[in-house]
Design a protein around this motif. Structure first.
Motif, short mmCIF file in Angstrom:
data_model
loop_
_atom_site.label_atom_id
_atom_site.label_comp_id
_atom_site.label_asym_id
_atom_site.label_seq_id
_atom_site.Cartn_x
_atom_site.Cartn_y
_atom_site.Cartn_z
N ASN A 114 -16.31 2.17 13.56
CA ASN A 114 -17.30 1.31 12.93
C ASN A 114 -18.20 2.15 12.05
O ASN A 114 -18.90 3.03 12.54
CB ASN A 114 -18.11 0.56 13.99
N MET A 117 -15.08 5.37 6.87
CA MET A 117 -14.33 4.93 5.69
C MET A 117 -13.84 6.17 4.95
O MET A 117 -14.53 7.19 4.92
CB MET A 117 -15.23 4.10 4.78
N HIS A 167 -6.30 -1.20 -4.97
CA HIS A 167 -6.68 -2.30 -4.06
C HIS A 167 -5.56 -3.33 -4.00
O HIS A 167 -5.15 -3.77 -2.92
CB HIS A 167 -7.99 -2.92 -4.54
N ASP A 206 -11.58 -6.14 1.92
CA ASP A 206 -12.88 -5.96 2.57
C ASP A 206 -13.96 -5.74 1.52
O ASP A 206 -15.00 -5.16 1.79
CB ASP A 206 -12.82 -4.78 3.55
N TYR A 242 -12.72 -2.26 -1.66
CA TYR A 242 -12.60 -1.92 -0.24
C TYR A 242 -11.48 -2.74 0.39
O TYR A 242 -11.29 -3.92 0.08
CB TYR A 242 -13.90 -2.23 0.49
N ARG A 253 -8.79 -2.81 4.26
CA ARG A 253 -8.43 -2.26 5.57
C ARG A 253 -6.92 -2.16 5.66
O ARG A 253 -6.20 -3.01 5.15
CB ARG A 253 -8.99 -3.13 6.69
N ASN A 313 -8.35 0.21 9.69
CA ASN A 313 -9.12 1.32 9.15
C ASN A 313 -9.59 0.97 7.74
O ASN A 313 -8.83 0.45 6.93
CB ASN A 313 -8.26 2.59 9.09
N LYS A 314 -10.86 1.25 7.44
CA LYS A 314 -11.44 0.90 6.14
C LYS A 314 -11.24 2.02 5.13
O LYS A 314 -11.53 3.18 5.43
CB LYS A 314 -12.93 0.59 6.29
N CYS A 343 -11.49 2.91 0.66
CA CYS A 343 -12.15 2.54 -0.58
C CYS A 343 -11.49 3.24 -1.75
O CYS A 343 -11.11 4.40 -1.65
CB CYS A 343 -13.62 2.96 -0.48
#
Length: 124
Positions: free
Chosen positions: A66, A69, A84, A95, A109, A111, A116-117, A119
């Motif tokens: 949490n 990134m 993206h 995201d 953004y 996942r 998992n995030k 960018c």
């Protein structure tokens, strides 16, 4: 002076995650450098380590951090949007749609398959 040289994400679905990252990172010229002992894979460009997807060292299930990134730098907003779009095409989830977040700063953004995030961004 030190620079950040690589980042990793954990996965509980390594075969699918490797397919996701093979295609996603391959779309920006990164290739698999070697297989990780956890069953994961390490990626890079020009022989330099950049990114890894692996099973956690402690043997416990991978969890999403949490607030964690990883960011990939691009030369233009168009490249950010394409990265993206590729992630979404491969089963990632949006995201934060591609867009200008500040003057001359484009971000997008998403996942991965495990949540998992990541960018994509360009500045300038």
């Amino acid at each position: 002076m030190a620079d950040l040289s690589y980042t990793t994400v954990g996965s509980n679905r390594l075969p699918e995650a490797k397919g996701f990252y093979d295609a996603l990172l391959g779309s920006i010229g990164m290739t698999a450098l070697f297989e990780h002992p956890s069953g994961g894979r390490i990626y890079g460009k020009a022989g330099k380590l950049s990114f890894g997807v692996l099973g956690p060292f402690d043997g416990q299930p991978a969890t999403v951090g949490n607030g964690s990134m990883s960011g990939f730098s691009f030369d233009s907003g168009e490249e950010v949007a394409a990265f993206h779009a590729k992630a979404i095409e491969l089963g990632g989830t949006d995201d934060g749609a591609p867009g200008e977040r500040a003057p001359k700063m484009h971000f997008a953004y998403f996942r991965d398959l495990d949540g998992n995030k990541l960018c994509g961004f360009s500045v300038g």
